[in-house]
Motif scaffolding. Structure first.
Motif, PDB file in Angstrom:
ATOM      1  N   GLN A  72      -0.482  -1.460  -4.123  1.00 35.57           N
ATOM      2  CA  GLN A  72       0.984  -1.514  -3.883  1.00 35.57           C
ATOM      3  C   GLN A  72       1.346  -0.472  -2.378  1.00 35.57           C
ATOM      4  O   GLN A  72       1.772  -1.260  -0.886  1.00 35.57           O
ATOM      5  CB  GLN A  72       2.157  -0.873  -4.326  1.00 35.57           C
ATOM      6  CG  GLN A  72       3.821  -0.056  -3.975  1.00 35.57           C
ATOM      7  CD  GLN A  72       3.524   0.325  -4.981  1.00 35.57           C
ATOM      8  OE1 GLN A  72       3.417   1.012  -5.896  1.00 35.57           O
ATOM      9  NE2 GLN A  72       5.277   0.077  -4.928  1.00 35.57           N
ATOM     10  N   ARG A  73      -0.062   0.631  -2.117  1.00 35.72           N
ATOM     11  CA  ARG A  73       0.326   0.763  -0.661  1.00 35.72           C
ATOM     12  C   ARG A  73      -0.540   0.216   0.691  1.00 35.72           C
ATOM     13  O   ARG A  73       0.111   0.352   1.613  1.00 35.72           O
ATOM     14  CB  ARG A  73      -0.589   2.548  -1.087  1.00 35.72           C
ATOM     15  CG  ARG A  73      -0.287   2.825  -2.115  1.00 35.72           C
ATOM     16  CD  ARG A  73      -1.389   4.543  -2.042  1.00 35.72           C
ATOM     17  NE  ARG A  73      -1.095   5.254  -2.781  1.00 35.72           N
ATOM     18  CZ  ARG A  73      -0.034   6.430  -2.437  1.00 35.72           C
ATOM     19  NH1 ARG A  73       0.225   6.831  -1.574  1.00 35.72           N
ATOM     20  NH2 ARG A  73       0.330   7.281  -3.682  1.00 35.72           N
ATOM     21  N   GLN A  86       0.398  -4.953 -13.150  1.00 35.22           N
ATOM     22  CA  GLN A  86      -0.487  -3.464 -13.965  1.00 35.22           C
ATOM     23  C   GLN A  86      -0.575  -3.584 -15.651  1.00 35.22           C
ATOM     24  O   GLN A  86      -1.674  -3.848 -15.972  1.00 35.22           O
ATOM     25  CB  GLN A  86       0.030  -2.099 -14.029  1.00 35.22           C
ATOM     26  CG  GLN A  86      -0.846  -0.837 -14.652  1.00 35.22           C
ATOM     27  CD  GLN A  86       0.102   0.383 -14.575  1.00 35.22           C
ATOM     28  OE1 GLN A  86       1.302   0.557 -13.679  1.00 35.22           O
ATOM     29  NE2 GLN A  86      -0.069   1.786 -15.456  1.00 35.22           N
ATOM     30  N   CYS A  92      -3.431  -1.153  -9.397  1.00 33.51           N
ATOM     31  CA  CYS A  92      -2.141  -1.737  -9.261  1.00 33.51           C
ATOM     32  C   CYS A  92      -1.217  -0.942  -7.521  1.00 33.51           C
ATOM     33  O   CYS A  92      -0.492  -1.266  -6.338  1.00 33.51           O
ATOM     34  CB  CYS A  92      -1.298  -1.601 -10.050  1.00 33.51           C
ATOM     35  SG  CYS A  92      -1.764  -3.133 -10.787  1.00 33.51           S
ATOM     36  N   ASP A  93      -1.658   0.432  -7.905  1.00 33.03           N
ATOM     37  CA  ASP A  93      -1.526   1.102  -6.722  1.00 33.03           C
ATOM     38  C   ASP A  93      -1.392   0.953  -5.650  1.00 33.03           C
ATOM     39  O   ASP A  93      -1.752   0.873  -4.672  1.00 33.03           O
ATOM     40  CB  ASP A  93      -1.725   3.233  -7.083  1.00 33.03           C
ATOM     41  CG  ASP A  93      -0.619   3.844  -6.356  1.00 33.03           C
ATOM     42  OD1 ASP A  93       0.040   3.884  -5.837  1.00 33.03           O
ATOM     43  OD2 ASP A  93      -0.758   5.477  -6.873  1.00 33.03           O
ATOM     44  N   GLU A 117       9.083  -0.770  -1.349  1.00 32.04           N
ATOM     45  CA  GLU A 117       8.950  -0.240  -2.291  1.00 32.04           C
ATOM     46  C   GLU A 117       9.247  -1.020  -3.585  1.00 32.04           C
ATOM     47  O   GLU A 117       9.061  -1.154  -5.115  1.00 32.04           O
ATOM     48  CB  GLU A 117       8.100   1.232  -2.688  1.00 32.04           C
ATOM     49  CG  GLU A 117       7.825   2.264  -1.454  1.00 32.04           C
ATOM     50  CD  GLU A 117       7.320   3.374  -2.336  1.00 32.04           C
ATOM     51  OE1 GLU A 117       8.398   3.651  -2.871  1.00 32.04           O
ATOM     52  OE2 GLU A 117       6.519   4.142  -1.637  1.00 32.04           O
ATOM     53  N   ALA A 125      -6.779   4.594  -4.200  1.00 34.28           N
ATOM     54  CA  ALA A 125      -5.482   4.758  -4.441  1.00 34.28           C
ATOM     55  C   ALA A 125      -4.786   5.873  -4.641  1.00 34.28           C
ATOM     56  O   ALA A 125      -3.807   6.340  -4.543  1.00 34.28           O
ATOM     57  CB  ALA A 125      -4.991   4.042  -6.044  1.00 34.28           C
TER      58      ALA A 125
END
Length: 643
Positions: free
Chosen positions: A344-345, A323, A340-341, A312, A44
């Motif tokens: 998502q990425r 989160q 969580c980041d 996104e 992340a």
């Protein structure tokens, strides 16, 4: 200037690389990033320092590609992030059709040859992009320095003739002009001197009455004499005037929690009482069931067409809810945000199947991330390590003549038994869980020496002495746990030198005693200390550096949450920074105590492992010697994902 640029697939295949400073160390840096960052789900941050190098990366999830740039950390290149984006856009635009067909045509030499030939043209395009980035970076920096700090368009600018509001200092000055109680300070203006008006005295408030302290215990009716019956009640000695050493040991063993003995005779502790795996894939992440996206009110489990890619906007609501859910499970805030980041990425730009859903895709990705983080990267089989070291010691002794064997045991550190050191902050249960590990080793018929190296806390030596006495009297199925071996040598012994001594010296003497007496394992108990106490951390680093134990276990509570990151990272860093040796030792693993009190809020296990990458060897689940468990990854994953 860059040292290396690599384009690789998420499966591990290098599609293209360019080295500007040819060196085997460059490839080693990339391998370290893959092992220590990618496989442990630490992507992340999009940046990591490895030795003297800095590595940055970006993902092209639509093609499962990773772009990495390696450069010297001292250079502080500011254009790398924008350069990664431009290279990613150019490469994916140029090779997307070919890369989509390449996996299905790997057996075709023509397809592979076409891909290899096109790389020559790509190298020239890459060099052009790099020159543009390097030449554009100084120009952008110069423009930023020359550009004045203009007010934002939304800032209010006073029109001509308009009253100007007082600034913050002026308002503060106006407040300072008021005296106590809000009375205005009057200026007489004579010869530049100011006289203050006497403030109105505030009304006197009566002092608060003192809280009554703890009353002294009254022993008799008159408050002085002690009744004879009370004297008898306070007499805990035996009839002959000596303390009664008989202890009810049934309270220290819970036979329902005993482990199992394998076919090869080894005793294994039981698994943690984790929740059973969910019945279906929709059972975890149930907290997302009623969550809806902002656009159109579609549920997150809505069906997406096969041509639709995740954006996104699709992922933002579910990631935010995810989160919050992890934080409610006692995962540290920073760790939950980074995990969580990272999820998502990895999902942005990914195309789902015809019947795929956002909810199921997020659940699958989060489960994979947590599993990777918790899965140990090194062996956690301590019994195997003990047996291997014991075998090596026996082989070394077999080469020494019989007359010199005892002398070799006395002077040769190579014959040291397996040593485990328990460290941690105050009050987490180091001594208690050391006794549980000792019980486990005694069940496997190993000879154990406990080294009392907590020379600071009052009662620390006596506590270990009590554990040794209890374990020495325990019987399982009619067999004494600590019965002597064939030669009558004791299987359990306490090595102590009292209080106020140097802990590192006591541990060294304990290892020499264990080596001479033929013990198999030494368990080193240390004093608790806070991670910010530099003198005590230096003393602990000295103990580790002088004695080189085989395992250094950090004992922490499963209740701490955010504090786990600070404790683990500072303990690990202090052991290395204060060791004074060229190859310093750090922590090797964790033992989490009070595991039975957290229910499904098991986030500390995830926090501890993510912070340092260290495995969790044991969890403590109670107050008896059998309350020691092995952690199972799928139990923690299911508890964390349960809504």
């Amino acid at each position: 200037m860059l040292d290396q640029f690599v384009i690789l697939s998420k499966s591990g295949s290098i599609l293209w690389s360019k080295s500007f400073t040819p060196s085997p160390a460059n490839l080693d840096v990339v391998n370290q990033v893959i092992r220590g960052t990618f496989l442990e789900e630490r992507t992340a941050q999009q940046k990591v320092d490895v030795g003297a190098c800095t590595v940055r990366w970006s993902f092209a999830n639509s093609l499962d590609l990773v772009f990495l740039a390696v450069y010297q950390r001292i250079l502080q290149l500011t254009y790398v992030d924008a350069f990664l984006e431009s290279v990613q856009a150019a490469f994916t635009q140029r090779y997307a059709p070919l890369l989509k067909t390449l996996p299905s045509s790997t057996s075709s030499p023509d397809a592979l040859r076409a891909y290899a030939d096109s790389m020559n043209d790509w190298t020239a395009q890459f060099q052009q992009l790099l020159r543009q980035a390097e030449h554009g970076a100084p120009r952008r920096a110069a423009l930023e320095e020359q550009t004045p700090n203009l007010p934002s368009p939304s800032a209010e600018t006073p029109s001509p003739g308009a009253a100007v509001k007082k600034s913050a200092p002026a308002r503060l000055g106006a407040k300072a002009a008021a005296g106590p109680g809000g009375q205005r300070i009057v200026s007489k203006g004579k010869k530049g001197k100011h006289a203050n008006a006497a403030p109105t005295p505030a009304p006197a408030t009566p002092p608060e009455p003192k809280k009554a302290g703890k009353e002294r215990r009254k022993w008799g009716a008159d408050g002085q004499a002690v009744e004879p019956s009370d004297e008898n009640a306070l007499d805990f000695s035996s009839a002959d005037g000596k303390a009664d050493d008989a202890v009810n040991l049934s309270q220290w063993i819970d036979e329902s929690k005993l482990g199992k003995t394998r076919e090869d005779g080894l005793y294994e502790i039981a698994d943690d009482d984790g929740a059973a795996p969910p019945a279906d894939d929709d059972a975890p992440l149930g907290f997302l069931g009623n969550l809806r996206t902002k656009a159109g009110g579609f549920s997150l489990s809505r069906m997406l067409g096969g041509k639709d890619a995740l954006t996104e906007a699709d992922l933002a609501p579910v990631v935010q809810a995810m989160q919050v859910h992890l934080q409610s499970k006692n995962v540290a805030n920073d760790v939950a945000a980074l995990i969580c980041d990272g999820v998502q990425r990895r999902l942005v730009g990914k195309r789902l199947a015809t019947f795929g859903s956002v909810k199921s895709e997020v659940r699958k990705s989060l489960e994979e991330s947590i599993t990777r983080i918790l899965t140990p990267s090194t062996s956690t089989d301590i019994l195997l390590e003990i047996a291997s070291k014991k075998q090596r010691r026996d082989e070394l002794l077999s080469t020494v003549p019989g007359a010199a064997s005892r002398n070799a045991r006395t002077i040769s550190p190579a014959l040291n038994p397996y040593a485990m050191c328990f460290v941690g902050v105050n009050g987490v249960g180091k001594s208690t869980n050391l006794a549980k590990v000792c019980f486990w080793l005694l069940q496997n018929r190993y000879r154990v020496l406990i080294a009392a190296c907590d020379t600071f806390r009052s009662g620390a030596v006596e506590q270990l002495r009590t554990h040794v006495r209890n374990l020495g009297q325990l019987e399982i199925d009619g067999r004494p746990v600590a019965a002597g071996d064939e030669l009558g040598a004791p299987r359990l012994e306490l090595y102590e030198r009292g209080y106020g001594k140097d802990a590192a010296g006591i541990a060294k003497d304990a290892l020499a005693h264990a080596r001479q007496q033929g013990f198999d394992v030494v368990l080193i108990d240390t004093a608790g200390r806070m991670q910010d106490n530099e003198p005590l951390m230096r003393a602990l680093a000295k103990l580790i550096a002088v004695n080189s134990p085989d395992k250094v276990l950090f004992v922490g509570e499963a209740l701490v949450g955010n504090e786990a990151v600070d404790q683990l990272t500072k303990f690990n860093r202090a052991l290395k920074d204060y060791s004074g040796v060229s190859n310093p030792r750090g922590l090797d693993g964790c033992l989490l105590t009070k595991w039975d009190t957290v229910d499904d809020k098991v986030g500390t296990a995830l926090t501890s492992t993510w912070a340092t990458g260290l495995p969790i060897f044991f969890v403590g689940t109670g107050q008896t010697y059998t309350d020691l468990r092995q952690l199972r990854v799928h139990h923690v994953v299911n508890a964390l994902l349960r809504g």
